[in-house]
Design a protein around this motif. Structure first.
Motif, PDB file in Angstrom:
ATOM      1  N   SER A 222       0.827  -1.202   0.000  1.00 29.67           N
ATOM      2  CA  SER A 222       0.000   0.000   0.000  1.00 29.67           C
ATOM      3  C   SER A 222       0.867   1.259   0.000  1.00 29.67           C
ATOM      4  N   GLU A 223       0.322   2.359  -0.526  1.00 28.29           N
ATOM      5  CA  GLU A 223       1.034   3.632  -0.576  1.00 28.29           C
ATOM      6  C   GLU A 223       1.286   4.179   0.825  1.00 28.29           C
ATOM      7  N   LEU A 224       2.377   4.935   0.952  1.00 27.20           N
ATOM      8  CA  LEU A 224       2.685   5.560   2.240  1.00 27.20           C
ATOM      9  C   LEU A 224       1.743   6.730   2.506  1.00 27.20           C
ATOM     10  N   ALA A 225       1.235   6.800   3.736  1.00 27.31           N
ATOM     11  CA  ALA A 225       0.393   7.924   4.153  1.00 27.31           C
ATOM     12  C   ALA A 225       1.179   8.894   5.019  1.00 27.31           C
ATOM     13  N   GLY A 226       2.267   8.389   5.628  1.00 27.76           N
ATOM     14  CA  GLY A 226       3.097   9.224   6.489  1.00 27.76           C
ATOM     15  C   GLY A 226       4.132   8.381   7.206  1.00 27.76           C
ATOM     16  N   LYS A 227       4.828   9.005   8.138  1.00 26.20           N
ATOM     17  CA  LYS A 227       5.865   8.311   8.894  1.00 26.20           C
ATOM     18  C   LYS A 227       5.712   8.640  10.379  1.00 26.20           C
ATOM     19  N   LEU A 228       5.907   7.613  11.211  1.00 24.14           N
ATOM     20  CA  LEU A 228       5.814   7.766  12.658  1.00 24.14           C
ATOM     21  C   LEU A 228       7.219   7.669  13.239  1.00 24.14           C
ATOM     22  N   PRO A 229       7.778   8.789  13.732  1.00 24.84           N
ATOM     23  CA  PRO A 229       9.138   8.769  14.287  1.00 24.84           C
ATOM     24  C   PRO A 229       9.230   7.869  15.522  1.00 24.84           C
ATOM     25  N   VAL A 230      10.442   7.506  15.898  1.00 22.63           N
ATOM     26  CA  VAL A 230      10.672   6.707  17.093  1.00 22.63           C
ATOM     27  C   VAL A 230      10.054   7.380  18.312  1.00 22.63           C
ATOM     28  N   ASP A 231       9.362   6.601  19.137  1.00 22.20           N
ATOM     29  CA  ASP A 231       8.697   7.066  20.366  1.00 22.20           C
ATOM     30  C   ASP A 231       7.522   8.002  20.105  1.00 22.20           C
ATOM     31  N   ALA A 232       7.079   8.096  18.856  1.00 21.03           N
ATOM     32  CA  ALA A 232       5.901   8.927  18.558  1.00 21.03           C
ATOM     33  C   ALA A 232       4.642   8.213  19.037  1.00 21.03           C
ATOM     34  N   GLY A 233       3.654   8.989  19.441  1.00 22.32           N
ATOM     35  CA  GLY A 233       2.408   8.419  19.925  1.00 22.32           C
ATOM     36  C   GLY A 233       1.325   8.393  18.865  1.00 22.32           C
TER      37      GLY A 233
END
Length: 350
Positions: free
Chosen positions: A97-108
């Motif tokens: 599936s296409e990327l919608a975004g990125k969640l950085p390390v320790d992100a909630g």
């Protein structure tokens, strides 16, 4: 209620005994009996009223708890990214599936639902799917949140003055735009001590809102570049953004082990054959000065205060910069005008 009756049993018994004696010795037996009966009724009525109030209070408390569920850093069903750099958020539950975004390390993130090994989540402005194996949940997420959460001061005025000392007679170190966030170091009451790109400053508490926060997801728009940009600039933005979330280290020059602001831009440009000194002030002397409105991805934005330039960032398009900001946030994306830039330079001719 039982406890109340037990507590007042001696009082009730004494009143009853008094009534028996009175009935046997006094001509006013009826009046005494009525008084005793009234007294006993009052005790029981008080007990019943107290119990009713207790039940009512408990019901109201329970109702309030039901309408205001407990949250952790604003999340009711918390998930935290357990990765080295960032976790890909996809538009559907699948690797293709296409990327919608990125969640950085320790992100909630808020966990919305689960589909097999995939979780649907929402973080910041991004809603999508992540693999569950890279997400802390439940008690593990709550414990990690306590370790990594920070108190953020958000500017609620059009131009916020950050000062050298906590008083209005002090020198203005830098001005902060409305809506921008700063890491709180200490709450001093009328003043808040904050971290702005590694510098400690003071802002008036009446002009900020404090909240406990975790890092949030980045949208793909935040890391995209504008159209009509050369391949070199496109590649430079993609290269720089892969280090988002990595550590800030004062004097550092390692993109993976830790860098400061000028160490970051120095290493990015070095990959493309342009060698810069390890100093934001010195770097501002390289290239051609341009108007901020003319900036293209790859150009450098310089910031400072009355004492001169003390911070540098790389423009990535759409009004955004990527930079090694502070020890707390590491390498991150920010609004290019979160502070007023002192100058913008261009080192790439394409």
């Amino acid at each position: 209620m039982k406890n109340y009756i037990k507590k007042n049993w001696k009082k009730i018994t004494s009143m009853c005994l008094a009534g028996v004696l009175t009935l046997g010795l006094s001509p006013f037996t009826v009046q005494a009996a009525n008084q005793i009966s009234a007294g006993i009724s009052a005790v029981f009525n008080d007990s019943l009223i107290g119990s009713a109030d207790t039940v009512k209070l408990a019901t109201e408390t329970k109702s309030a708890a039901m309408t205001e569920p407990e949250t952790i850093c604003g999340y009711q069903n918390l998930g935290i990214a357990q990765v080295e750099n960032h976790l890909n958020i996809r538009e559907a539950a699948g690797e293709d599936s296409e990327l919608a975004g990125k969640l950085p390390v320790d992100a909630g993130c808020e966990i919305l639902s689960q589909e097999g090994e995939w979780y649907q989540i929402k973080s910041g402005d991004v809603t999508g799917f992540v693999k569950g194996e890279y997400l802390l949940t439940g008690e593990a997420a709550a414990k990690r949140a306590d370790e990594v959460k920070s108190i953020v001061a958000t500017s609620i005025t059009q131009t916020l003055n950050a000062r050298v000392e906590p008083n209005t007679n002090s020198t203005i170190w830098v001005t902060i735009a409305e809506g921008e966030e700063m890491q709180m170091i200490e709450d001093l009451g009328d003043w808040i001590k904050v971290d702005i790109d590694g510098d400690e400053c003071y802002v008036a508490s009446e002009f900020v809102e404090l909240s406990e926060q975790l890092p949030k997801a980045m949208t793909m728009t935040e890391i995209r570049y504008g159209e009509g940009i050369s391949n070199v600039r496109v590649d430079m933005v993609q290269y720089a953004c892969q280090f988002i979330g990595n550590r800030y280290v004062w004097g550092g020059t390692s993109l993976t082990g830790g860098v400061d602001c000028s160490g970051f831009t120095m290493r990015i440009y070095e990959k493309y054959g342009i060698y810069l000194p390890h100093s934001s002030s010195a770097q501002s002397g390289y290239g051609t000065k341009i108007d901020p409105s003319e900036a293209k991805p790859g150009d450098l934005f310089f910031y400072g205060n009355g004492g001169g330039i003390n911070h540098v960032a790389m423009y990535i398009g759409n009004g955004q910069i990527v930079h090694a900001s502070s020890v707390k946030t590491g390498i991150k994306i920010s609004n290019a005008y979160y502070r007023s830039p002192i100058c913008v330079t261009r080192l790439i001719s394409e």
